[in-house]
Design a protein around this motif. Structure first.
Motif, PDB file in Angstrom:
ATOM      1  N   HIS A   1      48.132   4.107  -7.872  1.00 15.10           N
ATOM      2  CA  HIS A   1      47.464   3.186  -8.799  1.00 15.10           C
ATOM      3  C   HIS A   1      46.085   3.731  -9.203  1.00 15.10           C
ATOM      4  O   HIS A   1      45.749   3.756 -10.388  1.00 15.10           O
ATOM      5  N   ALA A   2      45.300   4.204  -8.233  1.00  9.67           N
ATOM      6  CA  ALA A   2      43.967   4.752  -8.518  1.00  9.67           C
ATOM      7  C   ALA A   2      44.059   5.978  -9.421  1.00  9.67           C
ATOM      8  O   ALA A   2      43.198   6.181 -10.287  1.00  9.67           O
ATOM      9  N   PHE A   3      45.099   6.777  -9.264  1.00  7.65           N
ATOM     10  CA  PHE A   3      45.272   7.985 -10.073  1.00  7.65           C
ATOM     11  C   PHE A   3      45.907   7.687 -11.436  1.00  7.65           C
ATOM     12  O   PHE A   3      46.141   8.592 -12.225  1.00  7.65           O
ATOM     13  N   GLY A   4      46.217   6.422 -11.680  1.00  8.37           N
ATOM     14  CA  GLY A   4      46.779   6.035 -12.971  1.00  8.37           C
ATOM     15  C   GLY A   4      48.251   6.347 -13.138  1.00  8.37           C
ATOM     16  O   GLY A   4      48.762   6.400 -14.250  1.00  8.37           O
ATOM     17  N   LEU A   5      48.955   6.525 -12.042  1.00  5.84           N
ATOM     18  CA  LEU A   5      50.377   6.877 -12.104  1.00  5.84           C
ATOM     19  C   LEU A   5      51.287   5.655 -12.112  1.00  5.84           C
ATOM     20  O   LEU A   5      52.450   5.754 -12.492  1.00  5.84           O
ATOM     21  N   ILE A   6      50.755   4.517 -11.663  1.00  4.94           N
ATOM     22  CA  ILE A   6      51.545   3.294 -11.574  1.00  4.94           C
ATOM     23  C   ILE A   6      50.595   2.110 -11.753  1.00  4.94           C
ATOM     24  O   ILE A   6      49.444   2.170 -11.319  1.00  4.94           O
TER      25      ILE A   6
ATOM     26  N   ILE B   1      47.091  12.881  -0.920  1.00  2.00           N
ATOM     27  CA  ILE B   1      45.964  12.308  -1.654  1.00  2.00           C
ATOM     28  C   ILE B   1      44.847  13.337  -1.771  1.00  2.00           C
ATOM     29  O   ILE B   1      44.274  13.538  -2.851  1.00  2.00           O
ATOM     30  N   ILE B   2      44.557  14.020  -0.677  1.00  2.00           N
ATOM     31  CA  ILE B   2      43.499  15.035  -0.670  1.00  2.00           C
ATOM     32  C   ILE B   2      43.844  16.163  -1.636  1.00  2.00           C
ATOM     33  O   ILE B   2      42.980  16.642  -2.374  1.00  2.00           O
ATOM     34  N   ARG B   3      45.073  16.567  -1.659  1.00  2.00           N
ATOM     35  CA  ARG B   3      45.498  17.632  -2.583  1.00  2.00           C
ATOM     36  C   ARG B   3      45.231  17.212  -4.025  1.00  2.00           C
ATOM     37  O   ARG B   3      44.697  17.967  -4.826  1.00  2.00           O
ATOM     38  N   GLU B   4      45.605  15.988  -4.356  1.00  2.00           N
ATOM     39  CA  GLU B   4      45.397  15.470  -5.709  1.00  2.00           C
ATOM     40  C   GLU B   4      43.896  15.393  -6.029  1.00  2.00           C
ATOM     41  O   GLU B   4      43.458  15.782  -7.119  1.00  2.00           O
ATOM     42  N   LEU B   5      43.108  14.894  -5.076  1.00  2.00           N
ATOM     43  CA  LEU B   5      41.662  14.805  -5.277  1.00  2.00           C
ATOM     44  C   LEU B   5      41.048  16.188  -5.481  1.00  2.00           C
ATOM     45  O   LEU B   5      40.168  16.373  -6.325  1.00  2.00           O
TER      46      LEU B   5
END
Length: 174
Positions: free
Chosen positions: A153-158, A35-39
């Protein structure tokens, strides 16, 4: 036959439960790191901190800050905060279990001791039951899944609908 086979069954149960907690905690931290990497790469996390954090207390603060600061993630702030509160509670159990000195134990409970963080010359203790450690391990497993799906879900992937469908299938429902 290994030397571990010579341990009394009660001791092997303790080691098994502690290992289960350690392994499930590793999954929590790995998920949090993803998650941190994506953020950091896609949600301006580098503006919050130039390098991704490594210590858990810094990780949770970082994730909270990025979710609060990024317009796309702000609507999900309360949800991630709830998951991070659970993360912090489980981290305390994991820390006691892995870093506390086992002073006494029986088949169902153990007293763990460690030096106080606030008063380094004072020993503090906490008793744990084997059931508490097992519950914390199971909760870590559930937290891993929750963090993963929440972030996707928060990242819009699902979508929420897709998450619900996944769990219905997992539960054997149509």
């Amino acid at each position: 036959m290994s030397d571990m086979d010579k341990f009394p069954e009660d001791e092997k149960r303790w080691y098994m439960h502690v290992g289960y907690l350690a392994q499930n905690w590793a999954a929590v931290e790995t998920t949090l790191d993803g998650i941190i990497r994506e953020l950091h790469m896609k949600y301006d996390g580098h503006l919050v901190e130039p390098s991704p954090p490594h210590a858990l207390n810094r990780k949770t603060k970082y994730v909270r800050k990025v979710f609060a600061a990024h317009p796309k993630l702000q609507p999900h702030s309360s949800g991630i905060n709830s998951l991070l509160e659970l993360t912090t509670r489980l981290a305390a159990v994991r820390h006691w279990t892995l870093h506390g000195g086992w002073v006494a134990s029986d088949a169902n409970s153990a007293m763990l001791k460690r030096f106080s963080r606030s008063e380094p010359m004072r020993l503090e203790g906490r008793e744990f039951s084997i059931d508490e450690i097992f519950k914390a391990a199971k909760d870590c497993g559930s937290l891993t899944v929750s963090l993963s799906f929440f972030a996707q879900h928060a990242f819009g992937l699902i979508t929420a609908k897709e998450i619900n469908e996944f769990f219905r299938k997992l539960a054997g429902e149509s």
